[in-house]
Design a protein around this motif. Structure first.
Motif, PDB file in Angstrom:
ATOM      1  N   SER A  79     -25.934 -44.614 -24.743  1.00 33.68           N
ATOM      2  CA  SER A  79     -24.889 -43.984 -24.110  1.00 33.68           C
ATOM      3  C   SER A  79     -24.648 -42.521 -24.934  1.00 33.68           C
ATOM      4  N   LEU A  80     -24.137 -41.601 -24.127  1.00 34.18           N
ATOM      5  CA  LEU A  80     -23.731 -40.406 -24.813  1.00 34.18           C
ATOM      6  C   LEU A  80     -22.091 -40.315 -24.690  1.00 34.18           C
ATOM      7  N   ASN A  81     -21.453 -39.864 -25.412  1.00 33.62           N
ATOM      8  CA  ASN A  81     -19.954 -39.644 -25.454  1.00 33.62           C
ATOM      9  C   ASN A  81     -19.734 -38.651 -24.144  1.00 33.62           C
ATOM     10  N   ALA A  82     -18.520 -38.614 -23.740  1.00 31.06           N
ATOM     11  CA  ALA A  82     -18.287 -37.694 -22.549  1.00 31.06           C
ATOM     12  C   ALA A  82     -18.523 -36.229 -22.732  1.00 31.06           C
ATOM     13  N   GLY A  83     -18.146 -35.884 -23.907  1.00 27.76           N
ATOM     14  CA  GLY A  83     -18.285 -34.449 -24.168  1.00 27.76           C
ATOM     15  C   GLY A  83     -19.754 -33.840 -24.276  1.00 27.76           C
ATOM     16  N   VAL A  84     -20.572 -34.832 -24.896  1.00 32.33           N
ATOM     17  CA  VAL A  84     -22.063 -34.517 -25.107  1.00 32.33           C
ATOM     18  C   VAL A  84     -22.453 -34.460 -23.681  1.00 32.33           C
ATOM     19  N   ALA A  85     -22.408 -35.749 -22.979  1.00 33.52           N
ATOM     20  CA  ALA A  85     -22.848 -35.812 -21.490  1.00 33.52           C
ATOM     21  C   ALA A  85     -22.848 -34.768 -20.598  1.00 33.52           C
ATOM     22  N   ALA A  86     -21.244 -34.304 -20.617  1.00 28.20           N
ATOM     23  CA  ALA A  86     -20.799 -33.097 -19.554  1.00 28.20           C
ATOM     24  C   ALA A  86     -21.583 -31.781 -20.208  1.00 28.20           C
ATOM     25  N   GLY A  87     -21.618 -31.463 -21.281  1.00 25.25           N
ATOM     26  CA  GLY A  87     -22.279 -30.204 -21.923  1.00 25.25           C
ATOM     27  C   GLY A  87     -23.717 -30.235 -21.451  1.00 25.25           C
ATOM     28  N   ILE A  88     -24.489 -31.481 -21.548  1.00 31.39           N
ATOM     29  CA  ILE A  88     -26.019 -31.669 -20.954  1.00 31.39           C
ATOM     30  C   ILE A  88     -26.190 -31.165 -19.470  1.00 31.39           C
ATOM     31  N   VAL A  89     -25.186 -31.679 -18.564  1.00 30.93           N
ATOM     32  CA  VAL A  89     -25.185 -31.595 -17.274  1.00 30.93           C
ATOM     33  C   VAL A  89     -24.724 -29.964 -17.083  1.00 30.93           C
ATOM     34  N   LEU A  90     -23.931 -29.462 -17.451  1.00 29.02           N
ATOM     35  CA  LEU A  90     -23.237 -28.157 -17.129  1.00 29.02           C
ATOM     36  C   LEU A  90     -24.504 -27.351 -17.659  1.00 29.02           C
ATOM     37  N   TYR A  91     -25.155 -27.683 -18.596  1.00 28.68           N
ATOM     38  CA  TYR A  91     -26.054 -26.755 -18.931  1.00 28.68           C
ATOM     39  C   TYR A  91     -27.238 -26.557 -17.961  1.00 28.68           C
ATOM     40  N   GLU A  92     -27.584 -27.569 -17.498  1.00 29.04           N
ATOM     41  CA  GLU A  92     -28.839 -27.759 -16.497  1.00 29.04           C
ATOM     42  C   GLU A  92     -28.118 -27.173 -15.194  1.00 29.04           C
ATOM     43  N   ALA A  93     -26.769 -27.139 -14.926  1.00 31.55           N
ATOM     44  CA  ALA A  93     -26.386 -26.493 -13.784  1.00 31.55           C
ATOM     45  C   ALA A  93     -26.154 -25.035 -13.836  1.00 31.55           C
ATOM     46  N   ALA A  94     -25.894 -24.426 -15.221  1.00 37.90           N
ATOM     47  CA  ALA A  94     -25.890 -23.227 -15.583  1.00 37.90           C
ATOM     48  C   ALA A  94     -27.227 -22.597 -15.133  1.00 37.90           C
ATOM     49  N   ARG A  95     -28.266 -23.420 -15.775  1.00 33.62           N
ATOM     50  CA  ARG A  95     -29.653 -22.727 -15.748  1.00 33.62           C
ATOM     51  C   ARG A  95     -30.189 -22.551 -14.383  1.00 33.62           C
ATOM     52  N   ARG A  96     -29.929 -23.713 -13.381  1.00 26.77           N
ATOM     53  CA  ARG A  96     -30.178 -23.755 -12.031  1.00 26.77           C
ATOM     54  C   ARG A  96     -29.590 -22.427 -11.378  1.00 26.77           C
ATOM     55  N   ARG A  97     -28.444 -22.045 -11.724  1.00 26.45           N
ATOM     56  CA  ARG A  97     -27.516 -20.910 -11.095  1.00 26.45           C
ATOM     57  C   ARG A  97     -27.888 -19.645 -11.265  1.00 26.45           C
ATOM     58  N   ARG A  98     -28.772 -19.133 -12.305  1.00 26.13           N
ATOM     59  CA  ARG A  98     -29.251 -17.988 -12.736  1.00 26.13           C
ATOM     60  C   ARG A  98     -29.861 -17.258 -11.567  1.00 26.13           C
TER      61      ARG A  98
END
Length: 314
Positions: free
Chosen positions: A295-314
């Motif tokens: 597992s990943l801690n909450a901060g790391v997991a959220a950062g990964i998913v937020l990056y993917e969301a930001a990449r798809r919204r460009r």
């Protein structure tokens, strides 16, 4: 015997007709309507929510998410670090006749440079009483109560910017440093805020402020009385609710919903998502980890998913 002969013969008797149902079934239902017109689709919910906002406008008044209690930062090093990191402060208490070492001088200088912080001199017994006998070393910093946003304020912020909402909700995350790290990631990747439950959850303490590295000043944190009901309200407003789970049915890279209005739910590192929150999610998503970590801690997991969301919204 006659009945047996009828069964053995190759002749067919009269049959009830289909009434044209088979022929109509072959005709098809026409072209598939666009996503915005398909009932229950995330884009349809988003379009309906946008229409409601356009028709009724923003509410003039909304009860906020409440306030936390004031907090004391105790000790010379913690006080200096809090002032360096821009943690909000209302009063710096300094013990009378204190040894004026380097840390005391820096604390006084930082408080004076920032402005708006009251400097109070107090006798040692008074500081002992304030801190319940903790080793304050002559320095105590008072952090004012945090003003939480209302969960709907985050949607209004996105609407004001003409963007699809991107929100992170925390379920069972009790470490303020994880909350601060999530706030920092939300700010870095263009999110509109963080939602935390009112109970059994980390709040915006001095530790969370420090970990956020100043981004908490511009990224709102909302407090929900009931997280499940808040997520249901988000779904009605057109957001897709995505929960992170190690055994999720969908892999992160395959989740197209991240390109639209979305609420990302992160559970605790040990227990993950609670049952009711997990059942509320539209998708349960897993982050591929070739290295084999459980597992990943909450901060790391959220950062990964937020990056993917930001990449798809460009």
């Amino acid at each position: 015997m006659a009945a047996n002969n009828r069964r053995m013969s190759g002749k067919k008797g009269a049959q009830v007709g289909s009434g044209g149902q088979r022929r109509r079934g072959l005709e098809g239902k026409g072209p598939t309507p666009p996503a915005e017109m398909r009932k229950g689709h995330a884009k349809q919910r988003a379009a309906a929510a946008k229409a409601r906002r356009a028709q009724g406008g923003r509410p003039q008044q909304r009860r906020g998410g409440g306030r936390s209690t004031s907090e004391l930062v105790v000790g010379r090093n913690p006080v200096v670090e809090a002032l360096r990191e821009g943690v909000p402060a209302s009063t710096l208490y300094v013990q009378q006749f204190i040894d004026n070492d380097e840390r005391v001088r820096e604390a006084l200088q930082l408080a004076a440079e920032r402005g708006g912080i009251n400097l109070m001199e107090a006798p040692r017994p008074e500081l002992d009483r304030m801190t319940n006998g903790l080793n304050h070393q002559g320095l105590v910093l008072q952090v004012p109560p945090y003003e939480y946003a209302h969960p709907e304020d985050l949607l209004d912020a996105a609407a004001d910017e003409g963007e699809d909402p991107l929100v992170v909700a925390l379920d069972g995350v009790t470490d303020p440093r994880n909350l601060g790290a999530v706030v920092r990631s939300v700010s870095a990747f263009g999110g509109h805020g963080v939602v935390v439950p009112e109970r059994r959850s980390a709040g915006m303490t001095a530790g969370a402020w420090k970990t956020s590295a100043g981004t908490a000043a511009r990224t709102p944190v909302a407090r929900a009385t009931n997280l499940t009901r808040t997520l249901e309200a988000y779904k009605k407003a057109g957001l897709t609710v995505v929960g992170l789970a190690a055994d999720g049915e969908v892999e992160l890279g395959d989740l197209e919903a991240l390109a639209g209005p979305v609420a990302i739910v992160v559970g605790s590192e040990g227990k993950g998502l609670s049952r009711l929150v997990g059942e509320t999610c539209d998708f349960r998503v897993r982050i591929p980890m070739p290295g084999g970590a459980e597992s990943l801690n909450a901060g790391v997991a959220a950062g990964i998913v937020l990056y993917e969301a930001a990449r798809r919204r460009r």
